[in-house]
Motif scaffolding. Sequence first.
Motif, short mmCIF file in Angstrom:
data_model
loop_
_atom_site.label_atom_id
_atom_site.label_comp_id
_atom_site.label_asym_id
_atom_site.label_seq_id
_atom_site.Cartn_x
_atom_site.Cartn_y
_atom_site.Cartn_z
N ALA A 162 38.22 48.02 84.95
CA ALA A 162 39.64 47.66 85.08
C ALA A 162 40.56 48.88 85.01
CB ALA A 162 40.02 46.65 84.01
N GLY A 205 28.40 44.76 89.39
CA GLY A 205 28.00 45.30 90.69
C GLY A 205 26.52 45.06 90.97
N ALA A 238 38.48 34.91 87.53
CA ALA A 238 39.03 34.89 86.18
C ALA A 238 38.16 35.66 85.18
CB ALA A 238 39.18 33.44 85.71
N SER A 250 31.77 55.65 90.91
CA SER A 250 32.57 56.81 90.49
C SER A 250 31.97 58.10 91.05
CB SER A 250 32.58 56.89 88.96
OG SER A 250 31.35 57.43 88.52
N GLY A 297 27.47 49.06 88.24
CA GLY A 297 27.73 48.45 86.93
C GLY A 297 27.04 47.10 86.75
N THR A 298 27.35 46.46 85.63
CA THR A 298 26.72 45.17 85.30
C THR A 298 27.03 44.12 86.36
OG1 THR A 298 27.00 45.70 82.97
CG2 THR A 298 26.64 43.38 83.50
N VAL A 313 27.92 36.70 83.86
CA VAL A 313 27.77 37.67 84.96
C VAL A 313 27.66 36.94 86.31
CG1 VAL A 313 26.62 39.80 85.66
CG2 VAL A 313 26.48 39.05 83.29
N ALA A 335 38.20 42.30 88.33
CA ALA A 335 38.99 42.99 87.31
C ALA A 335 40.26 42.22 86.98
CB ALA A 335 39.32 44.40 87.80
N GLY A 375 30.71 33.55 85.88
CA GLY A 375 31.81 34.27 85.22
C GLY A 375 32.23 35.52 85.96
N TYR A 434 28.09 47.88 80.76
CA TYR A 434 26.98 48.70 80.28
C TYR A 434 27.48 50.09 79.91
CZ TYR A 434 22.41 50.75 79.82
OH TYR A 434 21.30 51.35 79.29
N ILE A 473 42.55 51.40 93.11
CA ILE A 473 41.56 51.40 94.20
C ILE A 473 41.67 50.11 95.02
CG2 ILE A 473 39.08 51.36 94.72
CD1 ILE A 473 38.66 53.19 92.27
N GLY A 525 33.44 45.14 91.48
CA GLY A 525 33.04 45.06 90.07
C GLY A 525 33.47 46.34 89.39
N GLY A 562 29.04 40.93 78.59
CA GLY A 562 30.45 40.79 78.98
C GLY A 562 31.21 42.09 78.83
N1 LIG Z 1 30.41 41.94 82.60
C1 LIG Z 1 30.96 40.75 82.72
O1 LIG Z 1 30.38 39.72 82.28
C2 LIG Z 1 32.30 40.58 83.37
C3 LIG Z 1 33.05 41.67 83.83
N2 LIG Z 1 34.26 41.47 84.43
C4 LIG Z 1 35.04 42.59 84.94
O2 LIG Z 1 34.32 43.16 86.05
C5 LIG Z 1 34.54 44.57 86.11
C6 LIG Z 1 33.21 45.28 86.00
O3 LIG Z 1 32.62 45.02 84.75
P1 LIG Z 1 31.18 45.54 84.35
O4 LIG Z 1 30.30 45.52 85.53
O5 LIG Z 1 30.82 44.77 83.16
O6 LIG Z 1 31.49 47.09 83.96
P2 LIG Z 1 30.49 48.32 83.95
O7 LIG Z 1 31.09 49.28 83.00
O8 LIG Z 1 29.09 47.89 83.75
O9 LIG Z 1 30.61 48.92 85.45
C7 LIG Z 1 31.77 49.59 85.88
C8 LIG Z 1 31.65 50.07 87.31
O10 LIG Z 1 32.86 50.75 87.66
C9 LIG Z 1 32.53 52.03 88.21
N3 LIG Z 1 33.57 53.02 87.89
C10 LIG Z 1 33.97 53.45 86.66
N4 LIG Z 1 34.93 54.40 86.79
C11 LIG Z 1 35.14 54.57 88.13
C12 LIG Z 1 35.99 55.39 88.91
N5 LIG Z 1 36.83 56.28 88.33
N6 LIG Z 1 35.95 55.30 90.25
C13 LIG Z 1 35.11 54.43 90.85
N7 LIG Z 1 34.26 53.61 90.16
C14 LIG Z 1 34.28 53.68 88.82
C15 LIG Z 1 31.23 52.42 87.55
O11 LIG Z 1 30.57 53.40 88.33
P3 LIG Z 1 29.61 54.55 87.69
O12 LIG Z 1 28.29 53.89 87.41
O13 LIG Z 1 29.52 55.56 88.77
O14 LIG Z 1 30.28 55.03 86.44
C16 LIG Z 1 30.51 51.06 87.56
O15 LIG Z 1 29.95 50.85 88.82
C17 LIG Z 1 35.49 44.89 84.97
O16 LIG Z 1 36.79 44.95 85.47
C18 LIG Z 1 35.29 43.75 84.00
O17 LIG Z 1 36.42 43.57 83.20
C19 LIG Z 1 34.73 40.20 84.62
C20 LIG Z 1 34.04 39.10 84.21
C21 LIG Z 1 32.77 39.23 83.53
#
Ligand SMILES: NC(=O)C1=CN([C@@H]2O[C@H](COP(=O)(O)OP(=O)(O)OC[C@H]3O[C@@H](n4cnc5c(N)ncnc54)[C@H](OP(=O)(O)O)[C@@H]3O)[C@@H](O)[C@H]2O)C=CC1
Length: 373
Positions: free
Chosen positions: A92, A22, A157, A43, A19-20, A350, A113, A353, A194, A98, A89, A191
């Motif tokens: 939520a 990650g 946070a 996932s 993810g973003t 990112v 999260a 934050g 993706y 997990i 990452g 924020g």
């Molecule tokens: N973006 C930001 O600026 C900020 C984000 N956050 C928090 O950080 C966390 C991540 O955010 P963000 O990176 O933006 O989100 P994304 O949607 O970009 O990434 C989510 C990640 O979670 C994984 N995922 C989703 N469903 C499952 C599942 N069932 N089992 C295991 N893994 C799973 C996805 O994997 P896959 O690719 O395989 O679907 C992906 O790696 C969130 O909780 C968000 O609230 C906090 C502060 C700032």
Amino acid sequence: MYTVPEGKIIKVGVLGATGTVGQRFIALLESHPYFAVHALGASARSAGKTYALAANWKQTTPIPSAVRDIEVKPCAPEHFKECAVVFSGLDADVAGDIEGAFRTAELAVFSNAKSYRRDPNVPLVVPLVNPFHLNIIPQQRLLHSPPLKKGFIVTNANCSTTGVVIPLAALERAFGPVESCIITTLQAISGAGYPGVPALDIFDNVVPYISGEEEKMEWETLKILGELADPAGDGTLAFDMHAHTPLRVSASCTRVPVVEGHTETVSVRFARRPAPSPQQVREALAAYTPVVQSVACPSAPRHAIWVHEEPDRPQPRLDRAFQQGAGVSVGRVRQCQVLDIKFVVLSNNVNIGAATSSIINAEMAILKGLVAV
Ligand SMILES: NC(=O)C1=CN([C@@H]2O[C@H](COP(=O)(O)OP(=O)(O)OC[C@H]3O[C@@H](n4cnc5c(N)ncnc54)[C@H](OP(=O)(O)O)[C@@H]3O)[C@@H](O)[C@H]2O)C=CC1
Ligand SMILES: N[C@@H](CC(=O)OP(=O)(O)O)C(=O)O
């Protein structure tokens, strides 16, 4: 304090690695002096693929060669048992279960999260503000059923909360309690993760609502700026939610067509009378040195707060990459005709934050001897 010996490598895992947040972990960890990425989880959509195939890589630097061919695993503790530190990452919706399972499996989890931020035994740590809240970790382990030896969860946070509590902490250190704070955010689309906000909603537009964001900012600020106290005097620790002086926070959150970097306009009223002048505030912000800087956490910024004198700064495009996004940029410090002082703060949602905060929190927890390395 523990010192990480030169040349020592500490194995880390990343959950939600695709993810973003990650991906930003992966990019930042590439040059870390002692953390080395050992395991990646996401996932079922990604599990079984190489990281290069699973991640839709959106960073401005290439995928680090050391992770390209690592197989992405399901987010189950058995795949991470060699990791001394696990960064999360995760979305939520799944993070609660997990991360809880990882803690029970005696792993040290540093989460982005919201799932555990309100837990009374989980520290909500913005590393440039309240790393001493990590001191609740032994209690968290003890109260877990069964009690844990190594496992724990530390959260960082909400990204907008992070941007604002850093200057607020600097002001409280210099001038005593802040009594009221009114914030308006202009939050970047990254924020929302993706693929995030649809282009047709955000292009040529401002969206004046982000679900749950205002409540998070108003509540998290109190936990972060509060003390970790022993109210009954019996050794049981609790977060006092800024009880020494009631702090009222009002946030209005908007989404704007910016890719990365949250801008926030902030007005504050101090308890102390007379209030400090804009020049005193500028000097206090620029002089703010968090503990993580003085104990040499390698990912801490050199300047926690950079104060701009130019009247048109900070700006997300110009200031979000400063110090790899690890500090915050403040500008337009001036008198407020309603409260006392107003200013603008820009933070990289990112980096400080999210991913950078988790990494500094882990560095600090290691220095404090809280992580088995
Ligand atoms: N973006 C930001 O600026 C900020 C984000 N956050 C928090 O950080 C966390 C991540 O955010 P963000 O990176 O933006 O989100 P994304 O949607 O970009 O990434 C989510 C990640 O979670 C994984 N995922 C989703 N469903 C499952 C599942 N069932 N089992 C295991 N893994 C799973 C996805 O994997 P896959 O690719 O395989 O679907 C992906 O790696 C969130 O909780 C968000 O609230 C906090 C502060 C700032
Ligand atoms: N909601 C924030 C990012 C985020 O995910 O926050 P939280 O981790 O508090 O849910 C934003 O959209 O900019």
